[in-house]
Structure formats: structure tokens, C-alpha cells
Design a protein around this motif. Sequence first.
Motif, PDB file in Angstrom:
ATOM      1  N   ALA A  47     -49.903 -74.890   5.077  1.00  0.00           N
ATOM      2  CA  ALA A  47     -48.914 -75.762   4.924  1.00  0.00           C
ATOM      3  C   ALA A  47     -49.640 -77.203   5.213  1.00  0.00           C
ATOM      4  N   ALA A  48     -50.391 -77.429   5.866  1.00  0.00           N
ATOM      5  CA  ALA A  48     -50.828 -78.654   6.570  1.00  0.00           C
ATOM      6  C   ALA A  48     -51.893 -79.284   5.229  1.00  0.00           C
ATOM      7  N   CYS A  49     -52.322 -78.300   4.364  1.00  0.00           N
ATOM      8  CA  CYS A  49     -53.413 -78.629   3.311  1.00  0.00           C
ATOM      9  C   CYS A  49     -52.721 -78.699   2.126  1.00  0.00           C
ATOM     10  N   SER A  50     -51.196 -78.441   1.849  1.00  0.00           N
ATOM     11  CA  SER A  50     -50.693 -78.517   0.659  1.00  0.00           C
ATOM     12  C   SER A  50     -50.374 -79.582  -0.108  1.00  0.00           C
ATOM     13  N   HIS A  51     -50.694 -80.876   0.696  1.00  0.00           N
ATOM     14  CA  HIS A  51     -50.398 -82.149   0.078  1.00  0.00           C
ATOM     15  C   HIS A  51     -51.442 -82.834  -0.794  1.00  0.00           C
ATOM     16  N   VAL A  52     -52.455 -81.833  -0.972  1.00  0.00           N
ATOM     17  CA  VAL A  52     -53.417 -82.419  -1.755  1.00  0.00           C
ATOM     18  C   VAL A  52     -53.117 -82.506  -3.290  1.00  0.00           C
ATOM     19  N   PRO A  53     -53.071 -83.605  -4.026  1.00  0.00           N
ATOM     20  CA  PRO A  53     -52.932 -83.573  -5.326  1.00  0.00           C
ATOM     21  C   PRO A  53     -53.849 -82.703  -6.205  1.00  0.00           C
ATOM     22  N   ASN A  54     -53.339 -81.793  -7.290  1.00  0.00           N
ATOM     23  CA  ASN A  54     -53.849 -81.050  -8.041  1.00  0.00           C
ATOM     24  C   ASN A  54     -54.404 -79.959  -7.482  1.00  0.00           C
ATOM     25  N   VAL A  55     -53.899 -79.288  -6.166  1.00  0.00           N
ATOM     26  CA  VAL A  55     -54.440 -78.366  -5.491  1.00  0.00           C
ATOM     27  C   VAL A  55     -53.214 -77.464  -5.196  1.00  0.00           C
ATOM     28  N   HIS A  56     -53.032 -76.026  -5.496  1.00  0.00           N
ATOM     29  CA  HIS A  56     -51.759 -75.291  -5.261  1.00  0.00           C
ATOM     30  C   HIS A  56     -52.185 -74.088  -4.672  1.00  0.00           C
TER      31      HIS A  56
END
Length: 110
Positions: A47-56
Motif C-alpha cells: 500500500a505504501a509504495c503504490s503511489h509511484v507513477p507508472n508502477v502497478h
Amino acid sequence: MLVVALAGGLAAGLAGCAKFDAALGQRWATVSFKADTPAATLLQVRAACSHVPNVHAEALARKRTPASLMNSLTYRTDHASDANLAQLQECLQRFPSVQGINFQDSGSAG
């Protein structure tokens, strides 16, 4: 009639090439965790690292056991830039339970 058949064959061939090219363009990052990492921590990292653009983040397995979760955190990075990958790595490295990150593409799989 022959022209229609040739056009149909050409269209099918191009569609096949597009699927092949799409498969070649697949990239992902697999996160590994220390052996004693609880499932709740893995979910927190996800959840914490799901904000990175173009990364899912890919979907997790339906049956979530500690053993199945240990190497199941995978992010699709098909359209991620080097800067996006660096952001993901920085985010993941904030967590002591993350043991490593393996960046791969369809050319290095197998």
C-alpha cells in the motif's frame, strides 16, 4: 477475392506481431521479504509504495498464507521510467523487512 484473403492474412499477421511486441515489452519488479515478515507488513509495504507513477501492484494470490506471500509482491513496470523505478526502490528500501528487489523484463525471464 484473392485481395480480400491477402488483406485478411496481413491483418492477422500484424495482430500477431503486436501481441508478440507487447509480450516483449513486459517489465516487473518482484520484492522479496525476510523470512519472519508478517503478511500484514507485506500488505503495508504494498500500500505504501503504490503511489509511484507508472508502477502497478499485481493482484495477490487468493489464498494468502505466509509462505505464498513471501515472494508474491510484484509490481508491473511496463511503462515506468528510470525515475519511476528509482522512486519505487527508494520507497521499498524504507522498510527493513524488504530483503531485495528483482527488476526483470520479458527478455530476461525464463
